[in-house]
Design an enzyme around this catalytic site. Sequence first.
Site, PDB file in Angstrom:
ATOM      1  N   GLY A   1      -0.185  -8.252  -7.774  1.00  0.00           N
ATOM      2  CA  GLY A   1      -0.361  -8.665  -6.381  1.00  0.00           C
ATOM      3  C   GLY A   1      -1.574  -8.049  -5.719  1.00  0.00           C
ATOM      4  O   GLY A   1      -2.162  -8.659  -4.837  1.00  0.00           O
ATOM      5  N   PHE A   2      -1.940  -6.862  -6.157  1.00  0.00           N
ATOM      6  CA  PHE A   2      -3.046  -6.179  -5.480  1.00  0.00           C
ATOM      7  C   PHE A   2      -3.906  -5.398  -6.468  1.00  0.00           C
ATOM      8  O   PHE A   2      -3.385  -4.872  -7.454  1.00  0.00           O
ATOM      9  CB  PHE A   2      -2.508  -5.203  -4.427  1.00  0.00           C
ATOM     10  CG  PHE A   2      -1.662  -5.878  -3.397  1.00  0.00           C
ATOM     11  CD1 PHE A   2      -2.238  -6.487  -2.286  1.00  0.00           C
ATOM     12  CD2 PHE A   2      -0.283  -5.939  -3.552  1.00  0.00           C
ATOM     13  CE1 PHE A   2      -1.449  -7.147  -1.348  1.00  0.00           C
ATOM     14  CE2 PHE A   2       0.512  -6.596  -2.616  1.00  0.00           C
ATOM     15  CZ  PHE A   2      -0.076  -7.201  -1.506  1.00  0.00           C
TER      16      PHE A   2
ATOM     17  N   SER B   1     -11.189  -2.799  -9.410  1.00  0.00           N
ATOM     18  CA  SER B   1     -11.827  -1.957  -8.399  1.00  0.00           C
ATOM     19  C   SER B   1     -12.760  -0.912  -9.016  1.00  0.00           C
ATOM     20  O   SER B   1     -13.805  -0.599  -8.445  1.00  0.00           O
ATOM     21  CB  SER B   1     -10.763  -1.275  -7.531  1.00  0.00           C
ATOM     22  OG  SER B   1      -9.746  -0.735  -8.330  1.00  0.00           O
TER      23      SER B   1
ATOM     24  N   GLY C   1      -6.517  -2.096  -7.053  1.00  0.00           N
ATOM     25  CA  GLY C   1      -6.610  -0.728  -6.546  1.00  0.00           C
ATOM     26  C   GLY C   1      -5.335   0.089  -6.593  1.00  0.00           C
ATOM     27  O   GLY C   1      -5.240   1.131  -5.943  1.00  0.00           O
TER      28      GLY C   1
ATOM     29  N   MET D   1       1.313  -6.075 -17.735  1.00  0.00           N
ATOM     30  CA  MET D   1       0.939  -5.575 -16.405  1.00  0.00           C
ATOM     31  C   MET D   1       1.218  -4.075 -16.348  1.00  0.00           C
ATOM     32  O   MET D   1       2.326  -3.629 -16.643  1.00  0.00           O
ATOM     33  CB  MET D   1       1.743  -6.278 -15.302  1.00  0.00           C
ATOM     34  CG  MET D   1       1.393  -7.728 -15.060  1.00  0.00           C
ATOM     35  SD  MET D   1      -0.365  -8.035 -14.767  1.00  0.00           S
ATOM     36  CE  MET D   1      -0.685  -7.055 -13.290  1.00  0.00           C
TER      37      MET D   1
ATOM     38  N   MET E   1      -3.483 -15.896  -7.051  1.00  0.00           N
ATOM     39  CA  MET E   1      -2.246 -15.447  -6.391  1.00  0.00           C
ATOM     40  C   MET E   1      -1.843 -16.433  -5.305  1.00  0.00           C
ATOM     41  O   MET E   1      -2.696 -16.893  -4.546  1.00  0.00           O
ATOM     42  CB  MET E   1      -2.474 -14.078  -5.751  1.00  0.00           C
ATOM     43  CG  MET E   1      -2.928 -13.010  -6.726  1.00  0.00           C
ATOM     44  SD  MET E   1      -3.235 -11.472  -5.859  1.00  0.00           S
ATOM     45  CE  MET E   1      -3.710 -10.412  -7.217  1.00  0.00           C
TER      46      MET E   1
ATOM     47  N   GLY F   1      -4.312  -3.514 -14.621  1.00  0.00           N
ATOM     48  CA  GLY F   1      -3.877  -2.776 -13.441  1.00  0.00           C
ATOM     49  C   GLY F   1      -4.064  -1.274 -13.580  1.00  0.00           C
ATOM     50  O   GLY F   1      -3.521  -0.655 -14.488  1.00  0.00           O
ATOM     51  N   GLY F   2      -4.884  -0.717 -12.685  1.00  0.00           N
ATOM     52  CA  GLY F   2      -5.057   0.733 -12.656  1.00  0.00           C
ATOM     53  C   GLY F   2      -5.862   1.302 -13.807  1.00  0.00           C
ATOM     54  O   GLY F   2      -5.846   2.510 -14.034  1.00  0.00           O
TER      55      GLY F   2
END
Length: 218
Positions: free
Chosen positions: A141-142, A197, A144, A136, A36, A175-176
């Site tokens: 970007g993040f 995460s 969690g 995505m 990133m 993601g997630g």
Amino acid sequence: MAEISPSLLAADFYNLEKQIKVLEENNVKYLHLDVMDGNFVPNISYGPGIIKCLRSKTDMIFDVHLMIDKPERYIEDYVKAGADIITIHEEATNHPLRVLQQIRETGVKAGVSLNPGTSLSVLDYLWDELDLILIMTVNPGFGGQSFIKSSIDKIKKTRELINENNTNILLEIDGGVKTTNLDTLNNIGVDIFVSGSDIFNSDLEKMKEKIKYYYKNI
Ligand code: DX5
Ligand code: ZN
């Protein structure tokens, strides 16, 4: 058989060696490396130096996800660092087809990633240069964040498109993804599940249990 690609973004960098060993001992093949730049996405992570350092320590498949503007400027660096797959964002370059060609010319596999708000129609003229499509399932970007539910329909449509165009192309989602929502994601044609995460935010014993759960349920 489907695979998981644990995202290093969520790792405990102080205990990286131990965590990577747990992945290897439990036959995880892919390692997802999120790059990133603070421009394409608000966050900054790590670059080729860290990847190169890891390359000398593990034979895992390095699944490099470039969330950077104009990725064409850095392809060579990530190839040299040891990437096996380089995925760029369609939204990050004016010339996605050219960048995919640029990646493939080095012998590395080329992927394209689409943000949650990007239509699948951007794939229309990229098919000939693709080894992987990364959908995505959060805004990039993040780590969690929560899985965006409308992505399920998008994943199913992507699977249909892959089946129509080229079944050698891998379908990855990112993601997630968690053990707790896997039951809604495991039968819709995904080849690679990125999970950050959920896998790394645990002690080593729990990591092992999670990995086992993923492999039983994907
Ligand atoms: C987000 C990254 C993801 C992220 C996934 O921009 O591309 O790979 O690390 O993290 P989790 O699994 O925590 O959503
Ligand atoms: Zn990623």
